[in-house]
Design a protein around this motif. Structure first.
Motif: not given
Length: 179
Positions: A64-75, A77-81
């Protein structure tokens, strides 16, 4: 009426063959069972069975960009975070390391140690940090501001609990693009 005679030799041979078959079965059956149980035990240990001393690998690595931002999952299908902060938050779910059916105690005992590694895309280590998890359910680490510049990176994590250690998660590749 004709009476058929059976030779004593034929009956004797059949009896000897039957006794021999029973003797062979009596000897080989316990051996076959022992070999099968050893193979089953070896397979169970290889599959993380009850005698396995390794913890399961943490699941769902995310960034995530920070502790309070939404998370992006590793792996995904949309590509690397892609993160826009030089101090992203790395997180993983540790539920898999809590023994099935256990409940968090009101006063938790020794914490699990969680190791985070961050490398450049070329494999040069940037961060190696060991933290303790306050719960057995998740772990997060926010990189200090200025640790990462723009570019491609990768990270992974694993858990230590006493003398047991999990496998590393797969590398999670990500890109830092500050705006």
């Amino acid at each position: 009426m004709r009476v058929r005679k059976t030779s004593r030799k034929g009956t004797g041979r059949a009896a000897i063959a039957l006794v021999a078959a029973c003797a062979i079965g009596a000897v080989t059956t316990p051996l076959a069972i022992a070999v099968a149980s050893q193979e089953t035990a070896a397979e169970a240990a290889a599959d993380g069975g009850p005698d396995d001393l390794l913890l399961p690998t943490p699941e769902a690595p995310r960034i995530s960009d920070s502790a309070y931002a939404g998370f992006q999952r590793c792996g995904a299908a949309s590509g690397d975070p892609v993160v826009t902060s030089g101090s992203p938050t790395l997180a993983a779910t540790l539920e898999s390391v809590a023994p099935p059916g256990t409940v968090e105690p009101a006063q938790p005992g020794p914490r699990r140690k969680v190791v985070f590694e961050v490398d450049t895309a070329a494999g040069e280590q940037v961060v190696h940090k060991q933290l303790t998890s306050d719960t057995s359910h998740d772990a997060a680490f926010q990189l200090p501001e200025g640790t990462l510049g723009d570019g491609a990176y990768r990270w992974r994590t694993r858990v230590k609990d006493g003398g047991t250690v999990s496998q590393w998660t797969a590398w999670c590749s990500f890109t830092v693009e500050r705006r």
